[in-house]
Design a protein around this motif. Structure first.
Motif, short mmCIF file in Angstrom:
data_model
loop_
_atom_site.label_atom_id
_atom_site.label_comp_id
_atom_site.label_asym_id
_atom_site.label_seq_id
_atom_site.Cartn_x
_atom_site.Cartn_y
_atom_site.Cartn_z
N ALA A 1 0.84 -1.20 0.00
CA ALA A 1 0.00 0.00 0.00
C ALA A 1 0.88 1.25 0.00
O ALA A 1 1.93 1.28 0.64
N VAL B 1 -1.32 1.99 -5.38
CA VAL B 1 -2.05 1.14 -4.44
C VAL B 1 -2.44 1.98 -3.23
O VAL B 1 -1.58 2.53 -2.55
N ILE C 1 -4.47 -2.42 0.94
CA ILE C 1 -4.69 -3.85 0.73
C ILE C 1 -5.40 -4.38 1.96
O ILE C 1 -4.94 -4.18 3.08
N VAL D 1 -6.65 -5.64 -3.37
CA VAL D 1 -5.89 -4.41 -3.61
C VAL D 1 -6.86 -3.35 -4.13
O VAL D 1 -7.61 -3.59 -5.07
N ASN E 1 -10.93 -2.35 -7.29
CA ASN E 1 -10.56 -3.46 -6.42
C ASN E 1 -10.24 -4.69 -7.25
O ASN E 1 -10.97 -5.00 -8.20
N VAL F 1 -4.97 -9.53 -4.97
CA VAL F 1 -3.54 -9.25 -4.99
C VAL F 1 -2.81 -10.15 -5.99
O VAL F 1 -1.85 -9.72 -6.63
#
Length: 68
Positions: free
Chosen positions: A10, A23, A26, A31, A48, A51
């Motif tokens: 992040a 990002v 998370i 993510v 969204n 990951v």
């Protein structure tokens, strides 16, 4: 070559070629990010994705711009 899922963090930015991603956070393997292209402002939309899928799409970490 895709990045490892453990490398996604992040607050960092990543490149997938022409498109770039920041990002935001998370949470539980999801993510949340914003995207932009060179010369274009960052999209206000938050996206969204898992990951694993995000790591497979990006190629490398990049420096986040001060203002996009």
């Amino acid at each position: 070559m895709p990045m490892a899922e453990t490398e996604i963090e992040a607050g960092k930015c990543y490149s997938a070629g022409g498109e770039k991603y920041k990002v935001l956070f998370i949470n539980r393997g999801i993510v949340t990010y914003q995207s932009w292209r060179d010369g274009v402002k960052m999209s206000p939309l938050r996206i969204n994705v898992g990951v694993k899928a995000f790591a497979a799409a990006v190629k490398k970490a990049i420096a986040c711009p001060a203002e996009v």
